[in-house]
Each structure stands twice: as C-alpha cells, then as structure tokens.
Design a protein around this motif. Structure first.
Motif, PDB file in Angstrom:
ATOM      1  N   ARG A 185       0.833  -1.205   0.000  1.00  0.00           N
ATOM      2  CA  ARG A 185       0.000   0.000   0.000  1.00  0.00           C
ATOM      3  C   ARG A 185       0.868   1.255   0.000  1.00  0.00           C
ATOM      4  O   ARG A 185       0.576   2.235  -0.704  1.00  0.00           O
ATOM      5  CB  ARG A 185      -0.910   0.001   1.223  1.00  0.00           C
ATOM      6  CG  ARG A 185      -1.945  -1.115   1.225  1.00  0.00           C
ATOM      7  CD  ARG A 185      -2.857  -1.003   2.438  1.00  0.00           C
ATOM      8  NE  ARG A 185      -3.836  -2.071   2.470  1.00  0.00           N
ATOM      9  CZ  ARG A 185      -4.772  -2.191   3.407  1.00  0.00           C
ATOM     10  NH1 ARG A 185      -4.835  -1.304   4.388  1.00  0.00           N
ATOM     11  NH2 ARG A 185      -5.621  -3.194   3.359  1.00  0.00           N
ATOM     12  N   LEU A 186       1.950   1.225   0.771  1.00  0.00           N
ATOM     13  CA  LEU A 186       2.841   2.375   0.802  1.00  0.00           C
ATOM     14  C   LEU A 186       3.508   2.576  -0.556  1.00  0.00           C
ATOM     15  O   LEU A 186       3.616   3.719  -1.049  1.00  0.00           O
ATOM     16  CB  LEU A 186       3.902   2.163   1.892  1.00  0.00           C
ATOM     17  CG  LEU A 186       4.958   3.263   2.025  1.00  0.00           C
ATOM     18  CD1 LEU A 186       4.311   4.598   2.353  1.00  0.00           C
ATOM     19  CD2 LEU A 186       5.989   2.892   3.101  1.00  0.00           C
ATOM     20  N   ASP A 187       3.936   1.491  -1.196  1.00  0.00           N
ATOM     21  CA  ASP A 187       4.563   1.603  -2.522  1.00  0.00           C
ATOM     22  C   ASP A 187       3.593   2.188  -3.543  1.00  0.00           C
ATOM     23  O   ASP A 187       3.966   3.048  -4.355  1.00  0.00           O
ATOM     24  CB  ASP A 187       5.051   0.226  -2.984  1.00  0.00           C
ATOM     25  CG  ASP A 187       6.230  -0.271  -2.154  1.00  0.00           C
ATOM     26  OD1 ASP A 187       6.863   0.555  -1.465  1.00  0.00           O
ATOM     27  OD2 ASP A 187       6.488  -1.486  -2.181  1.00  0.00           O
ATOM     28  N   ARG A 188       2.316   1.734  -3.507  1.00  0.00           N
ATOM     29  CA  ARG A 188       1.346   2.260  -4.470  1.00  0.00           C
ATOM     30  C   ARG A 188       1.060   3.736  -4.206  1.00  0.00           C
ATOM     31  O   ARG A 188       0.861   4.520  -5.149  1.00  0.00           O
ATOM     32  CB  ARG A 188       0.044   1.472  -4.370  1.00  0.00           C
ATOM     33  CG  ARG A 188       0.153  -0.039  -4.636  1.00  0.00           C
ATOM     34  CD  ARG A 188       0.568  -0.385  -6.067  1.00  0.00           C
ATOM     35  NE  ARG A 188       1.993  -0.300  -6.282  1.00  0.00           N
ATOM     36  CZ  ARG A 188       2.887  -1.202  -5.807  1.00  0.00           C
ATOM     37  NH1 ARG A 188       2.485  -2.244  -5.120  1.00  0.00           N
ATOM     38  NH2 ARG A 188       4.170  -1.071  -6.064  1.00  0.00           N
ATOM     39  N   GLN A 204       1.512   6.938  -6.773  1.00  0.00           N
ATOM     40  CA  GLN A 204       0.490   7.936  -7.088  1.00  0.00           C
ATOM     41  C   GLN A 204       1.004   9.353  -6.851  1.00  0.00           C
ATOM     42  O   GLN A 204       0.692  10.282  -7.617  1.00  0.00           O
ATOM     43  CB  GLN A 204      -0.758   7.679  -6.242  1.00  0.00           C
ATOM     44  CG  GLN A 204      -1.512   6.423  -6.641  1.00  0.00           C
ATOM     45  CD  GLN A 204      -2.775   6.230  -5.823  1.00  0.00           C
ATOM     46  OE1 GLN A 204      -3.176   7.122  -5.082  1.00  0.00           O
ATOM     47  NE2 GLN A 204      -3.393   5.074  -5.965  1.00  0.00           N
ATOM     48  N   VAL A 205       1.815   9.545  -5.811  1.00  0.00           N
ATOM     49  CA  VAL A 205       2.397  10.859  -5.558  1.00  0.00           C
ATOM     50  C   VAL A 205       3.290  11.273  -6.727  1.00  0.00           C
ATOM     51  O   VAL A 205       3.246  12.425  -7.197  1.00  0.00           O
ATOM     52  CB  VAL A 205       3.202  10.845  -4.239  1.00  0.00           C
ATOM     53  CG1 VAL A 205       4.027  12.121  -4.103  1.00  0.00           C
ATOM     54  CG2 VAL A 205       2.272  10.703  -3.050  1.00  0.00           C
ATOM     55  N   ALA A 206       4.097  10.350  -7.235  1.00  0.00           N
ATOM     56  CA  ALA A 206       4.963  10.652  -8.375  1.00  0.00           C
ATOM     57  C   ALA A 206       4.135  11.001  -9.609  1.00  0.00           C
ATOM     58  O   ALA A 206       4.465  11.951 -10.353  1.00  0.00           O
ATOM     59  CB  ALA A 206       5.875   9.463  -8.664  1.00  0.00           C
ATOM     60  N   ALA A 207       3.036  10.261  -9.842  1.00  0.00           N
ATOM     61  CA  ALA A 207       2.182  10.540 -11.004  1.00  0.00           C
ATOM     62  C   ALA A 207       1.514  11.899 -10.879  1.00  0.00           C
ATOM     63  O   ALA A 207       1.411  12.654 -11.867  1.00  0.00           O
ATOM     64  CB  ALA A 207       1.134   9.437 -11.137  1.00  0.00           C
ATOM     65  N   HIS A 208       1.045  12.238  -9.675  1.00  0.00           N
ATOM     66  CA  HIS A 208       0.426  13.545  -9.478  1.00  0.00           C
ATOM     67  C   HIS A 208       1.432  14.671  -9.659  1.00  0.00           C
ATOM     68  O   HIS A 208       1.087  15.759 -10.155  1.00  0.00           O
ATOM     69  CB  HIS A 208      -0.196  13.616  -8.085  1.00  0.00           C
ATOM     70  CG  HIS A 208      -1.378  12.705  -7.916  1.00  0.00           C
ATOM     71  ND1 HIS A 208      -1.855  12.315  -6.698  1.00  0.00           N
ATOM     72  CD2 HIS A 208      -2.175  12.095  -8.836  1.00  0.00           C
ATOM     73  CE1 HIS A 208      -2.898  11.514  -6.857  1.00  0.00           C
ATOM     74  NE2 HIS A 208      -3.100  11.358  -8.156  1.00  0.00           N
TER      75      HIS A 208
END
Length: 388
Positions: free
Chosen positions: A324-327, A331-335
C-alpha cells in the motif's frame, strides 16, 4: 485352625491404620475434599504385641488399637508427612463441619521441597491447596523474585474439562490467571493430566504456577519529560522490554516529546516509577497521536528496550502494509508529473505568467519534511485501534 490345635495362643486383632492411610484418603475423596470423621484412633500396636509375646497366653482374641490415641485428622497429617509421595495431601480443617481438605501435589518435588498452603480460586470456589515451593525466578521487568509452586490435583471426571479450560486460560500471558489471596498466578506450559481409570475416574493434574507481576508504572521519566499514563502495558520477550502507554501531555511536555522524536532510533534512559527505579535504555517505536475534543493531543507511545539484541525481521503487519505504501508513492509521483504538465499548459495558454509558474514550481519542489510535518503523518482519528 489355631484354636482347634490345642496349643496355647494369643491372637491380637490390630487396626491396619497406617497401611490403610492412602486408601482412606482415596476412598473418601469427593471433588478434592476428603471427608474424614472426627474419630479417635490408635495406630501403634508394637508395645502390646511385645507384651503379649512374653506373657501367659490368653487362649483368645484381643481387639487392640495401640496405646497412643490420635484423632484421625491428626494421624492423617502425621502419615502424610512420612509418606508424602503416596498420600493425596496435607490435612486441613475447613471453617465448618469438622471435615478436612486434602490436595495432591507434584511428586517430583514433594520430598525435597518446603510445603506451604495457597488459597486459590479453582472451579468456582476458593480453596486451600497444599503446594511444594520451587526456586523463584527473577523478573525481567523489576528484578524482584517471583514465587513458583508445584501442585498435584485430583479432580473427578465430571469436572476435569472445566479445569482444563481454566488452566489453558491461565497459561496465556493475557489470559484469566488463577486468583489467589495475595497474588494472581500463571500456569506454566507443560502441565499434564492423566486418568487413574477408577470408577468414577479421577484425573491427576501436575502443574506448576508462577506469580504474576503487577506491572503499571505511575510515571515514565525520559530525559526530563514525565509521562503519566492513562493506559499502560509492559511485556518482556527474551532480551527485549516493550512499554506501551497512552497519555495526554501539556503543551510544554508535548513540545518536549516532539524534540525527542526528532532523532529516530535514539536511545534514552527511561525510569518506570512504580516498577523499577533502575533506568533502562530504550528507543521510541511506533508513536501515533489523536486530536482531542479540547484541541490537545492524546499520544499512543511505544518504547522498546532492545539494546544489544539482534535486529529483527519485518513483522507480518509491516510486510502487509508495504504494498500500500509503494502504491501511494507511485500515485504521488504521477500527481507530481501531472502538476508539471498542467503548469506548462497554463503558461503556454497565457493563463499564468512566467513568474507565477516559477513560484508554483518552487513551492512544489521536493524537500525534507519538517519535524511537525513528519509528526502530522502520525496523526490518527482512531487511536483506540492501536491498543490491542
């Protein structure tokens, strides 16, 4: 045959009290209680036997019980002391009815150990139980000696399953321990039960119990910070002591705590007042907090004393949370990429000036978290979930 022989004779018909002591105790046992009548007995016949052998034959039968008179309960106690490895236990006089409670004990320690009487609640009743003292163990928490005893109990068939359940519960660290008059007692693992095959069957339990130490610190003192717990728990596992506490702090103490938490892995001398005044080197483990209705903070703090212990592998819970932390990081990188593209489009369309775009990019640039921001990531709305 002796009477018809014509030879002068004397027959002494003596009571077999000593040889029958165990049979008396066993036959009269009912749910751990041996019902012994308040009667007089004379188990010693040696004097009369010697006298009869050297005097004129009486050509008859003499009924004797020995010159020394005992109460049956006193005799059973004396016989028990000399044959402790056979008899069910020590004779005790309950408060009423003139009956006596006998309990069985651990054969391996009986003859070499000091005996004492414990008051324990078993099978729904408060019972006097004879126990063999074992060498104490030293508490890993406070360093004081903890008492240990060996017991042997005889329980009828219809109640042995009930006792099984009580002993299993009392053998777990957080289970329902056996309650005594001055302490609670944990049953050591490895207790045994076997049937003697009588009708009705009697189950023999051989157990060892250890005093349960009451562990509740009045306060924790860490580098000048005094934490008064609202909830407290302490456990010892091999060379590690883990303290878990829930507490609310004043604004000044809250800032002091934040300073201590800024150095992950740092170890401090921790005094657990009420348990031991000897400091233990400990580090902060999982620390989360919740905002109270009054606007303050309620902390759930974990301190771990594992200095010198080998590093442990990640727990199953940590491994379960890792994906969950990796996902979330993905998402932070994509945003972040999406925000950069949005700013580029707004600048190209003339919506934002060059200076405005640079200001937004500077604000969004990666940087180390401040201590307050890092602690904000430890905030929870369900602090009670962590007290399990």
């Amino acid at each position: 045959m002796v009477r018809r022989s014509g030879i002068p004779y004397s027959i002494l018909r003596a009571t077999q009290t000593f040889d029958a002591a165990e049979d008396i105790a066993t036959a009269a046992t009912e749910d751990w209680i041996v019902w012994v009548p308040h009667a007089e007995v004379r188990p010693d016949v040696a004097t009369l036997l010697a006298h009869t052998a050297v005097t004129r034959p009486v050509n008859g039968v003499r009924e004797i019980a020995g010159p020394e008179q005992f109460r049956l309960d006193a005799f059973m106690r004396t016989a028990h002391l000399h044959r402790a490895h056979h008899l069910p236990g020590m004779v005790r006089r309950p408060a009423r009815a003139g009956h006596h409670l006998l309990t069985r004990r651990h054969e391996r320690h009986e003859r070499e150990s000091l005996m004492t009487t414990l008051n324990l609640t078993l099978l729904g009743a408060f019972r006097e139980i004879t126990a063999a003292e074992l060498p104490p163990v030293t508490s890993a928490h406070s360093g004081r000696p903890l008492r240990r005893y060996a017991l042997q109990l005889h329980v009828p068939d219809e109640r042995h399953q009930e006792l099984d359940a009580e002993l299993r519960a009392a053998a777990t660290p957080d289970g329902d321990h056996l309650q005594g008059s001055d302490a609670a007692w944990r049953v050591s693992e490895g207790w045994t039960a076997s049937s003697q095959g009588r009708r009705p069957e009697i189950y023999v339990y051989r157990i060892e119990i250890q005093e349960v130490e009451i562990l509740y610190a009045e306060a924790l003192e860490v580098e000048g910070l005094r934490i008064v717990p609202g909830m407290y728990r302490e456990r010892a596992d091999e060379d590690t002591i883990t303290v878990t506490v829930v507490a609310e702090l004043s604004d000044e103490d809250d800032e002091h705590l934040e300073v201590l938490l800024r150095e992950p892995g740092a170890r401090y001398d921790v005094i657990r007042r009420g348990i031991s005044d000897t400091p233990v080197r400990m580090r902060f483990g999982r620390c989360v907090w919740q905002r109270t209705e009054e606007g303050g903070r309620r902390h759930h703090l974990e301190l771990v004393g594992d200095e010198g212990s080998p590093e442990t592998a990640p727990s199953a819970l940590d491994l379960a949370a890792r994906p969950r932390l990796d996902r979330a990081l993905e998402q932070v990188a994509a945003h972040t990429d999406a925000l950069s593209r949005l700013l580029e489009e707004l600048r190209a369309g003339g919506v934002l000036s060059e200076d405005a775009v640079k200001a937004v990019e500077a604000t969004a640039a990666p940087r180390p978290l401040t201590p307050r921001e890092r602690r904000e990531l430890s905030r929870t709305d369900r602090l009670s979930d962590y007290w399990g």
